[in-house]
Design an enzyme around this catalytic site. Structure first.
Site, PDB file in Angstrom:
ATOM      1  N   MET A 138       0.843  -1.199   0.000  1.00  0.00           N
ATOM      2  CA  MET A 138       0.000   0.000   0.000  1.00  0.00           C
ATOM      3  C   MET A 138       0.882   1.254   0.000  1.00  0.00           C
ATOM      4  SD  MET A 138      -3.439  -0.937   2.071  1.00  0.00           S
ATOM      5  CE  MET A 138      -2.823  -0.681   3.705  1.00  0.00           C
ATOM      6  N   LEU A 160       6.574   3.158   1.646  1.00  0.00           N
ATOM      7  CA  LEU A 160       7.513   2.041   1.777  1.00  0.00           C
ATOM      8  C   LEU A 160       8.592   2.310   2.825  1.00  0.00           C
ATOM      9  CD1 LEU A 160       7.996   1.140  -2.005  1.00  0.00           C
ATOM     10  CD2 LEU A 160       6.274   0.293  -0.389  1.00  0.00           C
ATOM     11  N   HIS A 172       9.390  -3.338   3.463  1.00  0.00           N
ATOM     12  CA  HIS A 172       8.955  -3.599   2.081  1.00  0.00           C
ATOM     13  C   HIS A 172      10.160  -3.902   1.186  1.00  0.00           C
ATOM     14  CE1 HIS A 172       5.627  -0.819   3.478  1.00  0.00           C
ATOM     15  NE2 HIS A 172       4.926  -1.810   2.980  1.00  0.00           N
ATOM     16  N   GLY A 184       4.756  -9.994   3.628  1.00  0.00           N
ATOM     17  CA  GLY A 184       5.538  -9.867   4.861  1.00  0.00           C
ATOM     18  C   GLY A 184       4.974 -10.740   5.968  1.00  0.00           C
ATOM     19  N   LYS A 193       5.126 -10.170   8.993  1.00  0.00           N
ATOM     20  CA  LYS A 193       4.531  -9.372  10.077  1.00  0.00           C
ATOM     21  C   LYS A 193       3.010  -9.456  10.030  1.00  0.00           C
ATOM     22  CE  LYS A 193       4.235  -4.796  10.381  1.00  0.00           C
ATOM     23  NZ  LYS A 193       2.864  -4.538  10.873  1.00  0.00           N
ATOM     24  N   ASP A 194       2.452  -9.519   8.811  1.00  0.00           N
ATOM     25  CA  ASP A 194       1.009  -9.676   8.651  1.00  0.00           C
ATOM     26  C   ASP A 194       0.705 -11.171   8.528  1.00  0.00           C
ATOM     27  OD1 ASP A 194       0.320  -6.857   8.568  1.00  0.00           O
ATOM     28  OD2 ASP A 194       1.439  -6.836   6.699  1.00  0.00           O
ATOM     29  N   GLN A 221      -2.821 -12.318   7.603  1.00  0.00           N
ATOM     30  CA  GLN A 221      -3.074 -11.984   6.193  1.00  0.00           C
ATOM     31  C   GLN A 221      -2.423 -13.035   5.275  1.00  0.00           C
ATOM     32  OE1 GLN A 221      -2.913  -7.925   4.299  1.00  0.00           O
ATOM     33  NE2 GLN A 221      -0.859  -8.546   3.780  1.00  0.00           N
ATOM     34  N   SER A 259       6.714  -0.679  10.240  1.00  0.00           N
ATOM     35  CA  SER A 259       5.334  -0.581   9.763  1.00  0.00           C
ATOM     36  C   SER A 259       5.125   0.841   9.265  1.00  0.00           C
ATOM     37  CB  SER A 259       4.368  -0.852  10.922  1.00  0.00           C
ATOM     38  OG  SER A 259       3.073  -0.355  10.625  1.00  0.00           O
ATOM     39  N   ARG A 302       2.607   2.441   9.724  1.00  0.00           N
ATOM     40  CA  ARG A 302       1.860   3.140  10.782  1.00  0.00           C
ATOM     41  C   ARG A 302       2.767   3.620  11.915  1.00  0.00           C
ATOM     42  NH1 ARG A 302      -2.444  -0.719   9.092  1.00  0.00           N
ATOM     43  NH2 ARG A 302      -4.177   0.563   8.369  1.00  0.00           N
TER      44      ARG A 302
HETATM   45  O1  PAF Z   1      -0.240  -5.822   3.348  1.00  0.00           O
HETATM   46  C1  PAF Z   1      -0.662  -4.880   2.654  1.00  0.00           C
HETATM   47  O2  PAF Z   1       0.033  -3.880   2.452  1.00  0.00           O
HETATM   48  C2  PAF Z   1      -2.053  -4.963   2.058  1.00  0.00           C
HETATM   49  O3  PAF Z   1      -2.936  -5.586   2.922  1.00  0.00           O
HETATM   50  C3  PAF Z   1      -2.078  -5.624   0.675  1.00  0.00           C
HETATM   51  C4  PAF Z   1      -1.648  -7.079   0.750  1.00  0.00           C
HETATM   52  C5  PAF Z   1      -1.155  -4.870  -0.269  1.00  0.00           C
HETATM   53  C6  PAF Z   1      -3.495  -5.583   0.097  1.00  0.00           C
HETATM   54  O4  PAF Z   1      -3.968  -4.302  -0.017  1.00  0.00           O
END
Ligand code: PAF
Length: 303
Positions: A30, A33, A37, A146, A148-149, A152, A184, A186
């Site tokens: 998203m 960076l 990333h 990543g 970290k997620d 996800q 992150s 954030r």
């Molecule tokens: O992890 C992220 O940055 C987002 O959730 C992703 C995988 C790019 C989907 O929008």
């Protein structure tokens, strides 16, 4: 080298020159960076030519979340990617990804029920829907996410498996600041005091891991220790032990498990985790997604 920036779906044909002997690698992001990333990009570059997507996906944010405030800096992102030899950046507009009524979405399975899925209703449907679109548009052979997620990664892995998507997933290790805070986008929301408080996430994971290393195999005292450490700096959302890859609550700690924490620290909601492989008394950090044996050995050397 200057990165080829693809701004619309119509530009995607320019990726065709990259389809050849080596796998085409997608790193979905998203933007905003940071070194975390860049690690994904470097991991992807080991496998083939890399396309990075940069898209702040509205459908994965809840109504009271930070979609509007989420940092956006395409020029800065391109400057970071340029030296890494990234072949292309796909940076579509919202209308390109979500033009039209858009009635079809991808709904996650049980892996999305707890952890971040519990506190962020609809979040993983938004993630899966946009990732499925990106896979369909970019048609990568490999996609890097990543660790970290972690939830996800596992929710996406289930989509790929259940929908028989022809893409291989790779998870790359979490990059941390020198004091242990997971990188992150954030973290930019944190002022100096909250930045210090944010170390509670790392502290909570260390508390859980230390207890397991000392032989604790009952999840209840481990999660209690993690929650206590989390409360020292933030407002805990969760502190949990889950099985990998199904993300169920284990009766007894063993095999591959995830220690996962989330907390609100000042204006930021932060998450972190560690994946452990527990074999009798031996406890070691490991990858989240199944990797090939040679890559697992390589990763073990890097960590
Ligand atoms: O992890 C992220 O940055 C987002 O959730 C992703 C995988 C790019 C989907 O929008």
């Amino acid at each position: 080298m200057t990165v080829d920036v693809l701004k619309t779906t119509g530009d995607l044909h320019r990726l065709d020159r990259l389809r050849g002997d080596r796998p085409l690698v997608l790193v979905p992001t998203m933007g905003a960076l940071h070194e975390g990333h860049l690690r994904l990009v470097r991991r992807g570059s080991e496998l083939g030519p890399v396309v990075v997507s940069i898209f702040v996906n509205p459908t994965q944010f809840g109504p009271r979340e930070d979609f509007a405030a989420y940092p956006r800096d395409l020029a800065g992102d391109l400057a970071l990617l340029d030296p890494l030899g990234v072949e292309a950046v796909f940076a579509p507009a919202v209308s390109d990804m979500y033009g039209g009524p858009g009635e079809v979405t991808v709904q996650p399975g049980r892996r999305a029920a707890g952890l971040c899925g519990a506190g962020r209703p609809g979040h993983f449907a938004g993630v899966l829907t946009v990732v499925a679109k990106l896979f369909g548009m970019v048609r990568p052979d490999v996609a890097v996410f990543g660790r970290k997620d972690a939830q996800q990664c596992l929710v996406i892995a289930q989509m790929v498996e259940d929908l028989r998507m022809p893409v291989r997933l790779v998870d790359a290790e979490t990059v941390r600041e020198p004091d242990g805070l997971a990188m992150s986008s954030r973290n930019r929301y944190l002022g100096p005091v909250d930045r210090l408080r944010a170390l509670c996430l790392q502290g909570a994971l260390a508390a859980g891991r230390t207890a397991i290393e000392a032989g604790e195999r009952d999840p209840a005292p481990v999660t209690a220790l993690m929650a206590e450490a989390l409360e020292a700096g933030g407002r805990p959302d969760y502190a949990e032990v889950r099985t990998v890859p199904e993300l169920e609550r284990p009766a007894v700690i063993g095999g591959r498990i995830l220690l996962a924490v989330a907390a609100r620290v000042g204006p930021a909601r932060l998450i972190d985790n560690v994946v452990l492989d527990i074999d009798g008394a031996a406890v070691r950090e490991t990858a989240l997604l199944a990797t090939r044996p040679a890559e697992r050995r390589e990763e073990g050397r890097r960590e």
